[in-house]
Design a protein around this motif. Structure first.
Motif, PDB file in Angstrom:
ATOM      1  N   UNK A  69      59.159  26.906  36.061  1.00  0.00           N
ATOM      2  CA  UNK A  69      59.411  26.297  37.369  1.00  0.00           C
ATOM      3  C   UNK A  69      58.412  26.788  38.416  1.00  0.00           C
ATOM      4  N   UNK A  70      58.371  26.088  39.468  1.00  0.00           N
ATOM      5  CA  UNK A  70      57.567  26.528  40.610  1.00  0.00           C
ATOM      6  C   UNK A  70      58.246  27.769  41.184  1.00  0.00           C
ATOM      7  N   UNK A  71      57.446  28.777  41.464  1.00  0.00           N
ATOM      8  CA  UNK A  71      58.025  30.045  41.914  1.00  0.00           C
ATOM      9  C   UNK A  71      57.010  30.795  42.774  1.00  0.00           C
ATOM     10  N   UNK A  72      57.516  31.818  43.459  1.00  0.00           N
ATOM     11  CA  UNK A  72      56.653  32.575  44.362  1.00  0.00           C
ATOM     12  C   UNK A  72      56.090  33.831  43.694  1.00  0.00           C
ATOM     13  N   UNK A  73      54.872  34.154  44.003  1.00  0.00           N
ATOM     14  CA  UNK A  73      54.269  35.425  43.575  1.00  0.00           C
ATOM     15  C   UNK A  73      53.556  36.033  44.771  1.00  0.00           C
ATOM     16  N   UNK A  74      53.516  37.350  44.771  1.00  0.00           N
ATOM     17  CA  UNK A  74      52.740  38.024  45.803  1.00  0.00           C
ATOM     18  C   UNK A  74      51.363  38.352  45.250  1.00  0.00           C
ATOM     19  N   UNK A  75      50.364  37.973  45.991  1.00  0.00           N
ATOM     20  CA  UNK A  75      48.990  38.277  45.586  1.00  0.00           C
ATOM     21  C   UNK A  75      48.325  39.171  46.604  1.00  0.00           C
ATOM     22  N   UNK A  76      47.743  40.273  46.128  1.00  0.00           N
ATOM     23  CA  UNK A  76      46.841  41.014  46.994  1.00  0.00           C
ATOM     24  C   UNK A  76      45.596  40.170  47.239  1.00  0.00           C
ATOM     25  N   UNK A  77      44.871  40.519  48.244  1.00  0.00           N
ATOM     26  CA  UNK A  77      43.589  39.861  48.432  1.00  0.00           C
ATOM     27  C   UNK A  77      42.698  40.076  47.207  1.00  0.00           C
ATOM     28  N   UNK A  78      41.896  39.082  46.878  1.00  0.00           N
ATOM     29  CA  UNK A  78      41.021  39.225  45.696  1.00  0.00           C
ATOM     30  C   UNK A  78      39.772  38.382  45.917  1.00  0.00           C
ATOM     31  N   UNK A  79      38.793  38.596  45.032  1.00  0.00           N
ATOM     32  CA  UNK A  79      37.593  37.781  45.059  1.00  0.00           C
ATOM     33  C   UNK A  79      37.360  37.164  43.684  1.00  0.00           C
ATOM     34  N   UNK A  80      36.952  35.924  43.692  1.00  0.00           N
ATOM     35  CA  UNK A  80      36.730  35.217  42.430  1.00  0.00           C
ATOM     36  C   UNK A  80      35.275  34.760  42.387  1.00  0.00           C
ATOM     37  N   UNK A  81      34.671  34.848  41.205  1.00  0.00           N
ATOM     38  CA  UNK A  81      33.286  34.392  41.075  1.00  0.00           C
ATOM     39  C   UNK A  81      33.206  32.891  41.316  1.00  0.00           C
ATOM     40  N   UNK A  82      32.091  32.463  41.858  1.00  0.00           N
ATOM     41  CA  UNK A  82      31.961  31.063  42.268  1.00  0.00           C
ATOM     42  C   UNK A  82      31.671  30.123  41.102  1.00  0.00           C
ATOM     43  N   UNK A  83      31.276  30.684  39.974  1.00  0.00           N
ATOM     44  CA  UNK A  83      31.027  29.849  38.789  1.00  0.00           C
ATOM     45  C   UNK A  83      31.287  30.693  37.549  1.00  0.00           C
ATOM     46  N   UNK A  84      31.194  30.060  36.381  1.00  0.00           N
ATOM     47  CA  UNK A  84      31.467  30.761  35.130  1.00  0.00           C
ATOM     48  C   UNK A  84      30.342  31.726  34.778  1.00  0.00           C
ATOM     49  N   UNK A  85      30.655  32.658  33.914  1.00  0.00           N
ATOM     50  CA  UNK A  85      29.663  33.601  33.389  1.00  0.00           C
ATOM     51  C   UNK A  85      28.750  32.845  32.430  1.00  0.00           C
ATOM     52  N   UNK A  86      27.454  33.036  32.569  1.00  0.00           N
ATOM     53  CA  UNK A  86      26.519  32.310  31.697  1.00  0.00           C
ATOM     54  C   UNK A  86      26.222  33.093  30.417  1.00  0.00           C
ATOM     55  N   UNK A  87      25.659  32.365  29.462  1.00  0.00           N
ATOM     56  CA  UNK A  87      25.189  33.017  28.238  1.00  0.00           C
ATOM     57  C   UNK A  87      24.160  34.103  28.550  1.00  0.00           C
ATOM     58  N   UNK A  88      23.300  33.863  29.512  1.00  0.00           N
ATOM     59  CA  UNK A  88      22.286  34.864  29.874  1.00  0.00           C
ATOM     60  C   UNK A  88      22.956  36.135  30.374  1.00  0.00           C
TER      61      UNK A  88
END
Lengths: 368, 368, 368, 368
Positions: free
Chosen positions: A222-241
């Motif tokens: 079901x739809x539910x609440x979670x608490x999230x600390x502040x975080x940072x996410x990479x803007x794109x996927x990790x490349x093979x390189x």
């Protein structure tokens, strides 16, 4: 502030078809389209390719064709179509996957032992079901019946899952063959992706999970609440390189980056690189559905286990995002990407210029 | 006087084709005939049936087709035909069986993972080799060359071994399928066999082993002397009815009849009856190449391991014959029986009346 | 409102000793006490009992004695005591457990193959380390050094973990013996527990995780916030009587209660009841450290896997509590229960009357 | 003329005690002597050494002590001593080895899981049986009873077999320990053996097998005739120096010397040298009951499997002798050699000068 790192999230598996819902659609049209698409995926196959099972967790293509059909037969036609006669008395035994309540079933690990029913017979089985589904959808029961529509939509989403499995299982099977058969020629590659950036998300109490009346799998609610600390996410996927840097830096030989169970898995399975990477004369190649090709450094890395992704992230000074973090980051991004219908059965690099800003590659560019 | 008991001797495996020799034969004719017979065995098959490997010791039918062809390519054409170009650079790797000296090979247990080369390509591979063998046999080298003839004869005997393996492996694969596919309809059954008698053989110092210049496999020579005590051999094979008495008498639950290693095998493999016997509602059926059929009490019992045969013999107050005893008993009996060419792919009971006296059923009526 | 259900929480494993901290304690006294308690646990053992390893996940008692000692030698004495000479050059190889950074180690699954060093030599090894730890603690470095104190406290908590493992591994080893050896006679049992009630907890954004400067294991921090929906937790543990109802109702044969992976584990492991339950003539007995005893219906059920606990909860119309729910429920309850020092090496039933209210049995009454 | 090659014959296993017979012996004296010798073999052991089982085919020393005792209890005392009361009701279950007719038994692979009964209790068990055997031997039944004498002699020969097993199993267990414990210091080594010669034996029809009324194991009879071609047998055993030449010549990497099943065993087991050979810095050492020692080139090679011996022989241009060849060669040679009683628990090289001529080392110098 915690940092997140996006990699190989179960939510971004590709190439899945766009999900089906019953809202205002002509069910028969959409049914026909999805079913036909499954079969079109098999067009490049030789009969022999339908038969093999290259590991216990994979299934033969012909099993997928029959099982998705069995799903409509069992949960739709048998329940809603008067006097429906199943196509074959033993197919319920052969093509049940794991629905314990529906009775005993043929062992999963032995699906590759069955040469019969033949591929041709399975296509007849599908035609038989299609014909009866059409009859049901045109009957008064279907027009009025919300249950019938719900079941059809469920079956089509189920079939789309198996479209994805057909390609992943087929990839594994063809990759096991030293002849490196080609399933379909590759599409042109993108160029180099933009440099990665960190996208910041602030601390919040957030709602996640499926909302509304449209179709969703049961583990999305079901739809539910979670608490999230502040975080940072990479803007794109990790490349093979980027991933190759991890290898060069000894990532697979340094236990300090790995979870204890991950390190044990690495040893037990002999992992030295992602699945399908092959090294010859110092250069990496990758087995793809277009055969063996040189590693493309610009593409996102794929076919890494949770443990490998986790070790890479730790090596990179980051961590994997949680499901909730990913869902929040994706909440406002349009559902667009390299879905199955696009016919690109290989990840693509993030484009250097996009109409809209990051995060990029949330859909369709990671294969597990 | 010791008593012998004949059962499931490796020398009497069926249905083998009659052995090929090069004495005074038109090699090209016999080559064509043997090769065509191999392919005729595959006529009833669906493409899917060629692909599966139902246990590590079995091989897919298409592997047998390719491997016997590889044998001619490697040991005949590559060595004796000038400028012969192998059909495919990787087939030596894929279709070498266990000839360590010829290089590395694809693992035996993974022969069922290869959907490619396709069945059609393997038939093209055979046609290519056939064409070149014909060219070689018509060349001056072949006409004068004893070595070429020796290799062809060896290759044809090898191919006949694999004709037998095609049927035994196919039987195992189809038997694993709960649909019980039928390979070929059964021929009419014989009636009841004559009562068994004991045939006496006196003590002697005897020569056994292959004699003369005709073809033999290397484990059939050298000819050598053995001392045999007097012994008695049963006049015909043990029937299903007789073996069933052993079951009814608790033979599979009574360790006193079994060798220690046999009892351990029985436990490890869960043996409760011969392979392919299935009990339903108290009656025994048998999986055959003609599908699932009621147990025929008059037929010889087949598909029992050495340990089962040994335990049965001990229960019956007898023992298995040695190879030397069997060979002496068979020495003066014409080589006749239900060979492969007869198309009876199921053991037959000993006929109540024969043109000649016992021992009966020395050839062609036991499948292992 | 969601309901929680408490069962077999990792946080409530028993019988653990009360945790050690360095706050204002005489370290030498507490060191001596903990180390002596480890050895007192071995007093009932025959030499032979120290040697055996009854499954790959368990270790011989003598290995635990040596490994806990190695921990002080490696992480305390070698680093902080000048000119410390290790007791034996190969003990670092033999008694390292899983610290990859400290070098290679003897395989875990083969700890039961080592008859040497003997038990007597391991006690000499412990005495040698004790003597040097005492010297270190009396040296100026120790008096001033916070690091030394931190390491000693870590080593003592580590040793207490292994006190618990000594008892669980020993229990498994003795239970494998059909003679049902008795480690220590049982203490008197409690009477029947009070009826279970549901304790309600309201929705909240809560802090969980270790707080302050006292000792904690690294997986108990950092302190962080979680959002909890309102939930209800049972006021006491599930009893054997209650769990037996699940068995009687076919709980182990009904897949609808089990997670898919749980059902597969049940089949792979042949589970039909909790570990150590044995049925004879229709009655259940339980292997305990006091030998084989009749099942006590009033005691909490123990030695169930996560999957069994989960299936029981679903059968009971509830679910297992999350770690955060348990921690919130336990936050204000005094740390009291049947800890190791009490010498009750068997769960006790919740008392019918307590000085304080529920939740009961948060500490010390569940063995995993 | 065929050539024979003697190596690792099952008939020459060492160090077995000289066989016991009942001809004109004081049974009580010989019983006491054999039983005491078994226990004297255990004198160097720590209690811990009695407990471990280092592989499924080996047994703990304490199991051997109990099992040989159980043999007398079950087959002698229970049958011939009136009102004999077994020492413990469960020992028949625990210490039966493989006599299916005597009832169920504890699994062989789990003998190392039992810490109880303790070593001390097993010695009490032996004393209890000794006391009752003495009483039986002094009773009128024993004096007149040929059956009792036959059983005692059987039991003593059985016990001597287990004396040998105690040493081989103990050797394996201690060898698994990286501390290389020493069981007993080594005796002085012999010097270099004489050069090997070929001893010729002419073609013959020969009798082999046990003759007469003295004790023999059942696989040594009946006496029967075999025809032997002329053969040659090496005058002494193959030395470590000679076997090392096989290694240096790539013997373990060259499939042409190996039987197909042997090569597969070599690969499956990772054989690169005989068991217990360890290479360090280019030199070979050998684990012995006297600890790890440099390879003695003059000693016969030991602890090679049938397949390794066979491959060595083929490399050397010879073959292994058959059992019949060995028996004929040994028929006129006095039974003398390094038997167990000599206390040399390590093979000795053939002496350069002997009182009598070759063949040398027929008894007592090969360990399997």
């Amino acid at each position: 502030m915690a940092t997140g790192f996006m990699e190989s999230s179960p939510s971004s598996a590709a190439p899945h078809a766009k999900p089906i819902t019953s809202d205002g659609l002509d069910l028969e049209t959409i049914y026909t389209k999805v079913r036909a698409y499954t079969e079109s995926l098999c067009e490049p196959l030789a009969t022999e390719d339908y038969v093999i099972q290259s590991m216990p967790d994979a299934s033969p293509v012909k099993w997928h064709l029959a099982h998705t059909n069995w799903f409509f037969e069992t949960f739709l036609l048998t329940e809603y179509l008067d006097a429906y006669l199943p196509f074959h008395p033993q197919f319920n035994f052969l093509f049940n996957s794991y629905y314990n309540a529906v009775g005993p079933r043929w062992p999963r690990t032995q699906r590759g032992l069955l040469s019969r029913p033949s591929v041709a017979e399975i296509y007849r089985y599908r035609a038989y079901v299609d014909e009866h589904v059409a009859a049901l959808l045109r009957s008064p029961l279907a027009r009025n019946g919300e249950d019938v529509a719900t079941r059809v939509v469920l079956g089509l989403n189920h079939e789309q899952q198996h479209q994805e499995l057909i390609l992943t299982d087929l990839k594994h099977a063809l990759a096991a063959n030293p002849l490196h058969p080609i399933y379909r020629e590759a599409l042109p590659e993108n160029g180099n992706p933009p440099p990665g950036k960190w996208l910041a998300f602030s601390e919040r109490l957030a709602w996640i999970g499926h909302d509304g009346f449209s179709f969703a799998f049961d583990n999305e609610s079901p739809r539910h609440r979670v608490f999230l600390n502040g975080f940072r996410l990479a803007s794109r996927l990790v490349t093979n390189a980027e991933y190759r840097m991890f290898l060069i830096d000894g990532g697979y030989e340094r236990p300090e980056f790995w979870l204890s169970e991950g390190w044990a898995s690495r040893e037990a399975n002999g992992w030295t690189a992602p699945l399908y990477w092959e090294k010859e004369d110092g250069d990496w190649s990758v087995v793809t559905l277009a055969g063996l090709r040189p590693l493309n450094p610009a593409e996102p890395v794929c076919h890494v286990s949770y443990y490998e992704a986790d070790a890479f992230a730790r090596w990179a000074g980051a961590r994997l995002p949680t499901e909730a973090e990913w869902e929040i980051a994706a909440a406002d991004v349009p559902v667009a990407g390299h879905f199955l219908e696009g016919g690109r059965f290989q990840p693509a690099s993030a484009p250097a210029a996009e109409d809209q800003g990051p995060p990029y590659q949330l859909y369709g560019d990671v294969w597990q």
